[in-house]
Design a protein around this motif. Structure first.
Motif, PDB file in Angstrom:
ATOM      1  N   HIS C 130       0.820  -1.227   0.000  1.00  0.00           N
ATOM      2  CA  HIS C 130       0.000   0.000   0.000  1.00  0.00           C
ATOM      3  C   HIS C 130       0.850   1.271   0.000  1.00  0.00           C
ATOM      4  CE1 HIS C 130      -0.240   0.425   4.659  1.00  0.00           C
ATOM      5  NE2 HIS C 130       0.805  -0.285   4.339  1.00  0.00           N
ATOM      6  N   ASN C 131       1.961   1.262   0.722  1.00  0.00           N
ATOM      7  CA  ASN C 131       2.798   2.468   0.771  1.00  0.00           C
ATOM      8  C   ASN C 131       3.528   2.709  -0.552  1.00  0.00           C
ATOM      9  OD1 ASN C 131       2.168   3.025   3.483  1.00  0.00           O
ATOM     10  ND2 ASN C 131       3.775   1.664   4.222  1.00  0.00           N
ATOM     11  N   GLN C 134       1.323   3.605  -3.428  1.00  0.00           N
ATOM     12  CA  GLN C 134       0.857   4.992  -3.322  1.00  0.00           C
ATOM     13  C   GLN C 134       1.909   5.956  -3.882  1.00  0.00           C
ATOM     14  OE1 GLN C 134      -1.746   6.569  -2.767  1.00  0.00           O
ATOM     15  NE2 GLN C 134      -1.406   8.449  -1.631  1.00  0.00           N
ATOM     16  N   ILE C 135       3.161   5.683  -3.621  1.00  0.00           N
ATOM     17  CA  ILE C 135       4.220   6.538  -4.173  1.00  0.00           C
ATOM     18  C   ILE C 135       4.232   6.431  -5.701  1.00  0.00           C
ATOM     19  CG2 ILE C 135       6.736   6.766  -4.357  1.00  0.00           C
ATOM     20  CD1 ILE C 135       6.901   6.546  -1.371  1.00  0.00           C
ATOM     21  N   LEU C 138       1.479   8.588  -6.978  1.00  0.00           N
ATOM     22  CA  LEU C 138       1.846  10.013  -6.924  1.00  0.00           C
ATOM     23  C   LEU C 138       2.782  10.371  -8.083  1.00  0.00           C
ATOM     24  CD1 LEU C 138       2.404  10.194  -3.072  1.00  0.00           C
ATOM     25  CD2 LEU C 138       0.648  11.455  -4.323  1.00  0.00           C
ATOM     26  N   LEU C 147      12.244  12.792 -11.503  1.00  0.00           N
ATOM     27  CA  LEU C 147      12.953  12.024 -10.478  1.00  0.00           C
ATOM     28  C   LEU C 147      14.411  12.461 -10.407  1.00  0.00           C
ATOM     29  CD1 LEU C 147      12.946   9.518  -8.567  1.00  0.00           C
ATOM     30  CD2 LEU C 147      13.773   8.234 -10.541  1.00  0.00           C
ATOM     31  N   PHE C 245      12.877  11.658  -4.352  1.00  0.00           N
ATOM     32  CA  PHE C 245      13.072  13.108  -4.372  1.00  0.00           C
ATOM     33  C   PHE C 245      13.018  13.567  -5.822  1.00  0.00           C
ATOM     34  CE2 PHE C 245      16.421  16.534  -4.663  1.00  0.00           C
ATOM     35  CZ  PHE C 245      15.657  17.536  -4.082  1.00  0.00           C
ATOM     36  N   LYS C 248       9.542  18.450  -8.039  1.00  0.00           N
ATOM     37  CA  LYS C 248       8.382  19.104  -7.437  1.00  0.00           C
ATOM     38  C   LYS C 248       8.181  18.764  -5.964  1.00  0.00           C
ATOM     39  CE  LYS C 248       4.485  19.448  -9.679  1.00  0.00           C
ATOM     40  NZ  LYS C 248       3.325  19.056 -10.524  1.00  0.00           N
ATOM     41  N   ALA C 249       8.550  17.567  -5.568  1.00  0.00           N
ATOM     42  CA  ALA C 249       8.272  17.159  -4.186  1.00  0.00           C
ATOM     43  C   ALA C 249       9.122  15.964  -3.807  1.00  0.00           C
ATOM     44  CB  ALA C 249       6.792  16.802  -4.029  1.00  0.00           C
ATOM     45  N   GLN C 250       9.127  15.687  -2.536  1.00  0.00           N
ATOM     46  CA  GLN C 250       9.760  14.472  -2.013  1.00  0.00           C
ATOM     47  C   GLN C 250       8.654  13.624  -1.390  1.00  0.00           C
ATOM     48  OE1 GLN C 250      12.351  14.796   1.585  1.00  0.00           O
ATOM     49  NE2 GLN C 250      11.006  13.085   2.051  1.00  0.00           N
ATOM     50  N   ALA C 251       8.602  12.365  -1.779  1.00  0.00           N
ATOM     51  CA  ALA C 251       7.628  11.462  -1.155  1.00  0.00           C
ATOM     52  C   ALA C 251       8.377  10.381  -0.409  1.00  0.00           C
ATOM     53  CB  ALA C 251       6.736  10.824  -2.225  1.00  0.00           C
ATOM     54  N   SER C 252       7.882  10.042   0.764  1.00  0.00           N
ATOM     55  CA  SER C 252       8.548   8.985   1.516  1.00  0.00           C
ATOM     56  C   SER C 252       7.519   8.061   2.139  1.00  0.00           C
ATOM     57  CB  SER C 252       9.453   9.576   2.594  1.00  0.00           C
ATOM     58  OG  SER C 252       8.706  10.323   3.514  1.00  0.00           O
ATOM     59  N   ALA C 253       7.896   6.794   2.229  1.00  0.00           N
ATOM     60  CA  ALA C 253       7.044   5.786   2.856  1.00  0.00           C
ATOM     61  C   ALA C 253       7.707   5.366   4.161  1.00  0.00           C
ATOM     62  CB  ALA C 253       6.879   4.582   1.941  1.00  0.00           C
TER      63      ALA C 253
END
Lengths: 337, 337, 337, 337
Positions: C130-131, C134-135, C138, C147, C245, C248-253
């Protein structure tokens, strides 16, 4: 623009906090004099910070024509009298909370200040806390929507001495008074109060006629509801949180912590407790409230945290006391105002 | 050990949840029959899950001598009657909450169950939620110390239909009843209730004689104090939190979220909202309560979530209603019990 | 629509996981048979789940004309041969990772599958977590931007036995292979690998010619860079994190935890460790990958996690081994493909 | 005890930071003079802070016999020469990083300082950051166990100007140098470096012969491994994190944020981005490093952040440059030291 000349009355803990804020962080103001009935205290602060004059008698501060504004940081029982005299002397006033523990004396201060046409700001510093001020900004931007419920948690790390408890006016006037102000600042005007009080921390506090644990239900005039929970002692430090629930969103302020470090090991994921003491948690807010006071006086702006706010917070405290005494919800209109 | 043979009465949403839990996750039990006044519903569940019998009339379930235990998942108004008949038929009973909206009928159930010597477990599933059960474990291990304050937040994602509101018994009996049970489970027996109620979400709810927003102050018999805040609608989903403040520590349960992903960009650090609906949030708890019921029946253990818990939660709801109606704190002893 | 008839080859831990997923959560499929060289294991699973046939010899599964698809859950060294035979038998294939530890045998599988025109999905279940999923969502929505850096942390709670270490192919083929797949799934195709390996957990692992701690630098073909860090033992459990990273943004699980409870007391704010074991952390992902496989076969959709993904992950592992052996960065093009 | 008399050379941004720290927060020291080649800048700081003397020529500072210690806050290319002269003049030295971009000149400074017997502290302020210092304390207390992996993330909110990039020495000497010091401070002495560099933020940076994105693998002499990832631009601000993984626990430092407020609404749970700029994030660390310097000089204690630390960080930067140029891992012993 000339600097604002400030006189400080009272060189104790909070007087020193303000003296340092002005000296180090508010270049628009300077301290012209400081007084304290314990004159050696005033002398030491004056020397450390380069304040040109110090006195035992605060009348010397009031009589100094160079001084534009005074900070009243003396003991609570002297606040109202000094404020009235300061108004008469034409000084703008920053007065520590509470202004007084009676409605009558606060009304005298209001009268004196109105007559003299001077400004008076009350030291409800928590309004200037970075977390709570951010929630206020979010509200003002409409991001919360219609306010529905507000929840305030306020717990001290340690109870005060029993001697202090006896003269404090009780938990509602001494401790909850800040949270009542926050309820009005973030929430709305209060219509009714219902308070539960308990002695769970120290039986001595009960013997002194006070409580150490309390939960106060609020009905706001706009229909919203709220709750404040207080305790004189939290094992983990100073717990200062706020949650606002509205039609669009819920905003909450968590505690500040010394670091953002966490350690995960066999026993779990351990991060910091809240900052332990109000001087650590609220230091920046003391500087920020003082900067606003200086700005309002120098630029003739309207004071935002007024003596009326002090009066209303007191009345809410008196309503909470009455609620406990009579074991029923009490309308604020039942309290002289 | 032989499997427990279960009959399910009511094949609606919650009946299906239990049917799946038993079929997929509880090998110690098997479903022998299912009934529903809407028999096609019972038929479909029976076919999907391989249940050997389905009926329109629940008496067929009660009369089946192979069946050891029944789950009462029918509409609330039928719970008490079916429970009494099931007891008379010698079946152990798992009954969805509320047992009934009147004290009198619950007492009849207690009488019937006691006389028949069968077990009855109430479906207060939140006691089995992983977060709340963990707080209970911490309490039992003494890690919280003496309980001082308990705070429960419970907000729904959407209000029910007005039709449902009208027959629900009102917010205190329909929604807060879960939180009253949690207050007793995590906290202690309640002595007194004071409730504020407001209509802030939908005026139609007010016209139906109910409230959609509420805040209930609790005094526990052990001196602790508590608060429950409810709302029928939260823009961000299903908000289910709990905080316990004791002499040694404060424990809190945050909401569960779909993922643990956060995204930091220009607009801030965005993470998930809570799980939106009670079936997502509490699914595991439904399985866990059923596993406990099966274990208690099969191994003749004492039921932990009893019909008495159902009765007390109802009485607290009735006290809250009375508190709003009479605008005063109401002792639980004022409510027939 | 008719149900997909599945045969399972291998009734060990992962075979049982898939068998339960299909039985309980995937109504579009049913298990027609299960085989295991340890036939009692196959028998037990068949009885528990109501599977109509069980065998010692997997050829019985391949020869059953009713069976549309097979799951290859046997030991790694048998995967490629069985996959080739299954393709020849016209069965769609779900094959556990790794397909094989050699490029040559994977290429034979690709050839066989292409010739037979059957589908083959590889069990890189973490893509369905799920994590991480989800990334990926996004990213696909453009919320991360271009990226720039990807960071993967993967640590086991305990090292495997030395016996297993000796036949595992080494940390890069056995453990990092999942992270190489994640790097390709979330990131991009890899151009070059540089690997550091160390023995810090257990000297016996070093004596067996393997490492227990590793850090692998990645250069992606699109210019982005990445890093994977692995360890065979983390005192606090199973550590599975990911950070992306972008412009536009950084996503982390973050890790999943058993509860969302935290306890604040004198020693700090303590919350849960990560879930301890891969079956807890990734259980839902096993169901989700199987649901996708069933959907792709039934509805003739294109497989997303292909045997080519298995090949590339293996080649990256071989490149990492070569990088350590030759102490230099190794281009993926140096590895036979 | 007499106050330490300090002279400040360079009245730019960092010189002002130190001047304010000393004036407002370090009562054990006072500033006797300040110089700047742009003399109006020195004059303004002197007037604002009550510094009794200001000069254009720093030799006036060095020649003032009252002055015990100097802070070298001038441009990087002047650091080494001024440091040598200050040592010759018998002044203790606080020197901003980097001491120089060449090993040779740093070695001259070491020689001069050793000969003169004065103290020299390097301005690696991040060692004094509350988060990173806390991780160091946890290590020292043995709570992490044997160090296995260290991970450092350091990203700037905006790239510097191209003009600055051209004279900066490149990303490894200008930006990563702080992280190399952190790797040595929290980790251990480094044996080998392998660096990847990319241009992903601004092609102009590439044209100037530099990179804006980098990932550096580290092998420590004690066998541990590490990684640093850098970027010249993060859309969400200043990203400064650290993770240490040891045999007993993993400790990590998250970013600091302006507030601890979160807002949950339809679009998710939104909390603050990191503090945007290094002056906000590291302000307290500048005061704390200065307090340590003053304490070491006044009380003749051993300097903890030495010129040797400056030398080693430079050598690591040079090794990283060489690693990129020669596309291979580079041993620190290959770099002159």
């Amino acid at each position: 623009m000339e600097k604002l000349k400030i006189g400080i009355i009272g060189a104790g803990r909070i007087g020193q906090v303000h003296a340092k804020s002005i000296t180090y962080h508010i270049p628009q103001a300077e301290i012209a004099a400081i007084s304290d009935i314990y004159v050696d205290g005033a002398k030491k602060v004056a020397q450390d910070l380069g304040i040109p004059a110090y006195y035992e008698d605060y009348h010397n501060v009031l009589n100094d024509p160079k001084i534009n504004a005074v900070l009243i940081c003396s003991s609570t029982d002297t606040h109202a009298d000094i404020a009235c005299k300061a108004a008469l002397a034409g000084k703008h006033i920053f007065c520590e909370k509470p202004v007084d523990l009676t409605v009558a004396k606060i009304k005298k201060v209001i009268e004196a200040v109105d007559k003299a046409g001077v400004k008076l700001q009350i030291g409800f510093n928590r309004r200037y806390d970075h977390n709570f001020a951010q929630i206020k900004r979010l509200e003002n931007k409409g991001e919360i929507g219609n306010l529905q419920t507000i929840k305030i948690t306020s717990r001290d790390p340690e109870p005060p001495s029993i001697e202090y408890v006896k003269v404090s006016g009780g938990i509602f006037l001494d401790m909850t008074v800040h949270d009542f102000d926050m309820a009005r600042f973030i929430g709305a005007e209060v219509e009714e109060v219902y308070a539960n009080a308990a002695v769970m921390v120290d039986p001595e506090i009960g013997k002194a006629g006070d409580a150490d644990t309390a939960l106060i239900s609020l009905k706001f005039k706009n229909g919203a509801i709220g709750v404040i929970d207080n305790c004189r002692k939290a094992s983990y430090g100073y717990d200062q949180r706020l949650e606002v629930f509205g039609s669009k969103a819920q905003a909450s302020a968590a505690n500040d912590t010394p670091t953002n470090v966490s350690v995960i090991g066999e026993n779990g994921n351990i991060s910091d407790k809240p900052l332990y003491f109000f001087l650590e948690r609220y230091m920046q807010s003391f500087t920020d409230e003082m900067a606003e006071f200086v700005d309002c006086v120098l630029n003739d702006k309207q004071i935002k945290t007024t003596v009326y706010d002090g009066l209303e917070a007191l009345r809410l405290g008196l309503a909470a006391k009455k609620s406990v005494a009579e074991h029923r919800p009490v309308k604020l209109s039942e309290i002289e105002g």
